[in-house]
Design a protein around this motif. Structure first.
Motif, mmCIF file in Angstrom:
data_model
loop_
_atom_site.group_PDB
_atom_site.id
_atom_site.type_symbol
_atom_site.label_atom_id
_atom_site.label_comp_id
_atom_site.label_asym_id
_atom_site.label_seq_id
_atom_site.Cartn_x
_atom_site.Cartn_y
_atom_site.Cartn_z
ATOM 1 N N GLU A 204 0.825 -1.214 0.000
ATOM 2 C CA GLU A 204 0.000 0.000 0.000
ATOM 3 C C GLU A 204 0.857 1.262 0.000
ATOM 4 O OE1 GLU A 204 -3.610 2.118 2.431
ATOM 5 O OE2 GLU A 204 -3.682 0.135 1.551
ATOM 6 N N LEU A 205 2.015 1.184 0.626
ATOM 7 C CA LEU A 205 2.821 2.386 0.838
ATOM 8 C C LEU A 205 3.700 2.730 -0.350
ATOM 9 C CD1 LEU A 205 3.328 4.488 3.007
ATOM 10 C CD2 LEU A 205 5.106 3.023 3.939
ATOM 11 N N GLY A 206 4.266 1.732 -1.010
ATOM 12 C CA GLY A 206 5.214 2.010 -2.083
ATOM 13 C C GLY A 206 6.559 2.431 -1.518
ATOM 14 N N PRO A 207 7.412 3.083 -2.326
ATOM 15 C CA PRO A 207 8.752 3.473 -1.857
ATOM 16 C C PRO A 207 8.659 4.447 -0.677
ATOM 17 C CG PRO A 207 8.572 3.681 -4.243
ATOM 18 C CD PRO A 207 7.189 3.450 -3.737
ATOM 19 N N VAL A 208 9.382 4.118 0.395
ATOM 20 C CA VAL A 208 9.320 4.981 1.580
ATOM 21 C C VAL A 208 10.281 6.159 1.486
ATOM 22 C CG1 VAL A 208 8.585 3.069 3.041
ATOM 23 C CG2 VAL A 208 11.026 3.622 2.874
ATOM 24 N N GLU A 209 11.291 6.060 0.611
ATOM 25 C CA GLU A 209 12.351 7.079 0.584
ATOM 26 C C GLU A 209 11.833 8.460 0.201
ATOM 27 O OE1 GLU A 209 14.009 3.105 0.266
ATOM 28 O OE2 GLU A 209 12.496 4.173 -0.931
ATOM 29 N N VAL A 210 10.708 8.528 -0.526
ATOM 30 C CA VAL A 210 10.217 9.815 -1.034
ATOM 31 C C VAL A 210 9.227 10.482 -0.090
ATOM 32 C CG1 VAL A 210 10.548 9.064 -3.405
ATOM 33 C CG2 VAL A 210 8.325 8.717 -2.323
ATOM 34 N N LEU A 211 8.879 9.832 1.003
ATOM 35 C CA LEU A 211 7.807 10.329 1.859
ATOM 36 C C LEU A 211 8.223 11.597 2.610
ATOM 37 C CD1 LEU A 211 6.533 6.943 3.340
ATOM 38 C CD2 LEU A 211 5.659 8.206 1.362
ATOM 39 N N ARG A 212 7.316 12.565 2.626
ATOM 40 C CA ARG A 212 7.562 13.811 3.342
ATOM 41 C C ARG A 212 7.187 13.660 4.817
ATOM 42 N NH1 ARG A 212 4.010 17.501 -0.541
ATOM 43 N NH2 ARG A 212 2.742 15.628 -0.269
ATOM 44 N N CYS A 224 10.670 19.012 8.300
ATOM 45 C CA CYS A 224 11.771 18.059 8.431
ATOM 46 C C CYS A 224 12.131 17.550 7.039
ATOM 47 C CB CYS A 224 11.361 16.867 9.302
ATOM 48 S SG CYS A 224 10.523 17.301 10.841
ATOM 49 N N SER A 225 13.181 16.742 6.978
ATOM 50 C CA SER A 225 13.604 16.180 5.701
ATOM 51 C C SER A 225 12.654 15.069 5.264
ATOM 52 C CB SER A 225 15.023 15.607 5.823
ATOM 53 O OG SER A 225 15.008 14.436 6.628
ATOM 54 N N GLU A 229 16.363 10.628 3.310
ATOM 55 C CA GLU A 229 17.625 11.340 3.480
ATOM 56 C C GLU A 229 18.415 10.779 4.669
ATOM 57 O OE1 GLU A 229 17.201 15.608 3.327
ATOM 58 O OE2 GLU A 229 15.685 15.465 1.760
ATOM 59 N N TRP A 230 18.492 9.443 4.730
ATOM 60 C CA TRP A 230 19.331 8.767 5.701
ATOM 61 C C TRP A 230 20.730 8.600 5.119
ATOM 62 C CZ3 TRP A 230 14.920 4.952 5.156
ATOM 63 C CH2 TRP A 230 13.903 5.210 6.077
ATOM 64 N N ALA A 249 11.098 -12.616 13.954
ATOM 65 C CA ALA A 249 9.792 -12.161 13.487
ATOM 66 C C ALA A 249 9.057 -11.462 14.630
ATOM 67 C CB ALA A 249 8.983 -13.351 12.985
ATOM 68 N N GLY A 250 8.535 -10.286 14.348
ATOM 69 C CA GLY A 250 7.863 -9.483 15.369
ATOM 70 C C GLY A 250 8.707 -8.363 15.922
ATOM 71 N N ASP A 251 10.007 -8.340 15.603
ATOM 72 C CA ASP A 251 10.876 -7.265 16.082
ATOM 73 C C ASP A 251 10.556 -5.948 15.375
ATOM 74 O OD1 ASP A 251 12.119 -9.053 17.736
ATOM 75 O OD2 ASP A 251 13.986 -9.169 16.598
ATOM 76 N N VAL A 252 10.840 -4.856 16.073
ATOM 77 C CA VAL A 252 10.609 -3.507 15.558
ATOM 78 C C VAL A 252 11.954 -2.813 15.390
ATOM 79 C CG1 VAL A 252 9.600 -1.233 16.067
ATOM 80 C CG2 VAL A 252 8.356 -3.335 16.675
ATOM 81 N N VAL A 253 12.173 -2.223 14.215
ATOM 82 C CA VAL A 253 13.415 -1.497 13.945
ATOM 83 C C VAL A 253 13.078 -0.051 13.605
ATOM 84 C CG1 VAL A 253 15.504 -1.371 12.552
ATOM 85 C CG2 VAL A 253 14.490 -3.603 13.057
ATOM 86 N N GLY A 254 13.596 0.873 14.420
ATOM 87 C CA GLY A 254 13.457 2.295 14.118
ATOM 88 C C GLY A 254 14.535 2.714 13.138
ATOM 89 N N ALA A 255 14.140 3.442 12.092
ATOM 90 C CA ALA A 255 15.047 3.705 10.973
ATOM 91 C C ALA A 255 16.033 4.835 11.228
ATOM 92 C CB ALA A 255 14.234 4.024 9.718
ATOM 93 N N GLY A 256 15.930 5.514 12.346
ATOM 94 C CA GLY A 256 16.839 6.629 12.624
ATOM 95 C C GLY A 256 16.136 7.960 12.440
ATOM 96 N N ARG A 257 16.451 8.896 13.299
ATOM 97 C CA ARG A 257 15.810 10.218 13.262
ATOM 98 C C ARG A 257 16.020 10.889 11.915
ATOM 99 N NH1 ARG A 257 18.676 13.383 17.206
ATOM 100 N NH2 ARG A 257 19.907 14.226 15.503
ATOM 101 N N VAL A 258 14.950 11.433 11.357
ATOM 102 C CA VAL A 258 15.093 12.208 10.123
ATOM 103 C C VAL A 258 15.753 13.542 10.451
ATOM 104 C CG1 VAL A 258 13.043 11.131 9.128
ATOM 105 C CG2 VAL A 258 12.823 13.331 10.272
ATOM 106 N N PHE A 259 16.407 14.144 9.468
ATOM 107 C CA PHE A 259 17.056 15.431 9.690
ATOM 108 C C PHE A 259 15.994 16.498 9.956
ATOM 109 C CE2 PHE A 259 20.198 13.075 7.131
ATOM 110 C CZ PHE A 259 21.259 13.138 8.004
ATOM 111 N N GLY A 260 16.178 17.231 11.053
ATOM 112 C CA GLY A 260 15.177 18.205 11.485
ATOM 113 C C GLY A 260 14.079 17.600 12.323
#
Length: 299
Positions: A204-212, A224-225, A229-230, A249-260
């Motif tokens: 449903e989401l598609g590429p996450v890299e372009v999300l504002r 924010c970025s 922009e990781w 399976a079931g683990d959660v990974v935070g992708a890192g704070r976005v800039f700003g």
């Protein structure tokens, strides 16, 4: 597909729900209404069982019915009668937080957070009592539904069940004290982390890299970025982690704070903090001062 994990206050029963157009639908009731075969299987309404172990079995068919306009009123949940839970099973998940990075970093870095302190959407966040600098950190988080060990990025991408908004709340003065002593930021972060409100599947989401992204603190909007922009792509970072530890399976990974994605000014206690990731959702929370510490040493 947009999957929620909520607690029905009238019965104190955790539910798996689907969100469409701002409305929530109880999956178990949808299955009763539509007469599906999964409706009467014991334990299938458990979030970890249905979303992770069964890999969303049957949920896409239910969501297709919702998309087609078949939306039974009996299955709709009243938003004022639920408590939002994080879209994971906190008793089974490990929580791993990536970054943030210097732009010239050579390798990803990560820490294990406190999965028992994962909270849901619209929660009050109890900060350490002596903390005077509460702060937010805007992240995208991924939920895994496969075990990963020494996995390449392509395998990581296939193992992601969905994405959600993550707020890695941080006690800045405690963080500064820990850094000055060369210690990890445990006290500054492990009291609470927020996830939600929904888990959005990759199809449903598609590429996450372009999300504002955007942050609102009370009436003030802070830009924010974009997510992408990781320093390292999320599948690359998770692949790196899987070389060090086995992910389950079931683990959660935070992708890192976005800039700003953190405050340049102090966030006052009681302020409404809303983090937004385009197409993923809006996660709100309110920092409050927690109870005073009890004596921990004998006189």
């Amino acid at each position: 597909m947009r999957i929620a994990h909520v607690l029905q206050l009238a019965t104190s029963t955790p539910l798996v729900a689907l969100e469409r157009d701002g409305a929530l639908y109880d999956v178990a009731e949808l299955e009763r209404q539509f007469g599906t075969k999964l409706a009467d299987i014991p334990g299938v309404s458990d979030f970890h069982t249905r979303v992770v172990a069964l890999r969303c079995a049957g949920l896409h068919a239910l969501d297709d019915r919702l998309l087609s306009g078949d939306r039974p009123a009996a299955a709709q949940l009243h938003l004022d009668a639920i408590l939002w839970l994080p879209p994971c099973a906190t008793d089974r998940a490990a929580y791993i937080q990536l970054g943030p990075y210097a732009r010239d970093a050579a390798l990803p870095w990560y820490r294990f957070g406190n999965s028992r302190a994962l909270l849901g959407h619209a929660a009050a966040i109890p900060f350490p009592a002596l903390e005077d600098e509460p702060d937010y950190e805007l992240n995208l988080a991924a939920l895994l539904y496969e075990d990963l060990r020494r996995a390449p990025p392509e395998e990581v991408e296939r193992a992601i069940a969905g994405y959600t908004v993550l707020n890695d709340w941080t006690a800045r003065s405690l963080e500064a004290r820990s850094q000055a002593r060369g210690l990890p930021p445990s006290e500054a972060k492990d009291f609470a982390t927020q996830l939600g409100p929904v888990l959005v599947t990759p199809d449903e989401l598609g590429p996450v890299e372009v999300l504002r992204t955007q942050v609102r603190v009370d009436a003030e909007t802070r830009s924010c970025s974009r997510i992408g922009e990781w320093t390292f792509a999320l599948p690359e970072s998770v692949a790196y982690i899987s070389n060090q530890v086995e992910l389950r399976a079931g683990d959660v990974v935070g992708a890192g704070r976005v800039f700003g994605g953190s405050a340049v000014r102090r966030v006052p206690y009681g302020a409404s903090v809303e983090l937004m990731i385009e197409r993923v959702g809006r996660l709100t929370g309110k920092p409050v001062r927690g109870p005073a510490l009890l004596p921990w040493r004998r006189p």
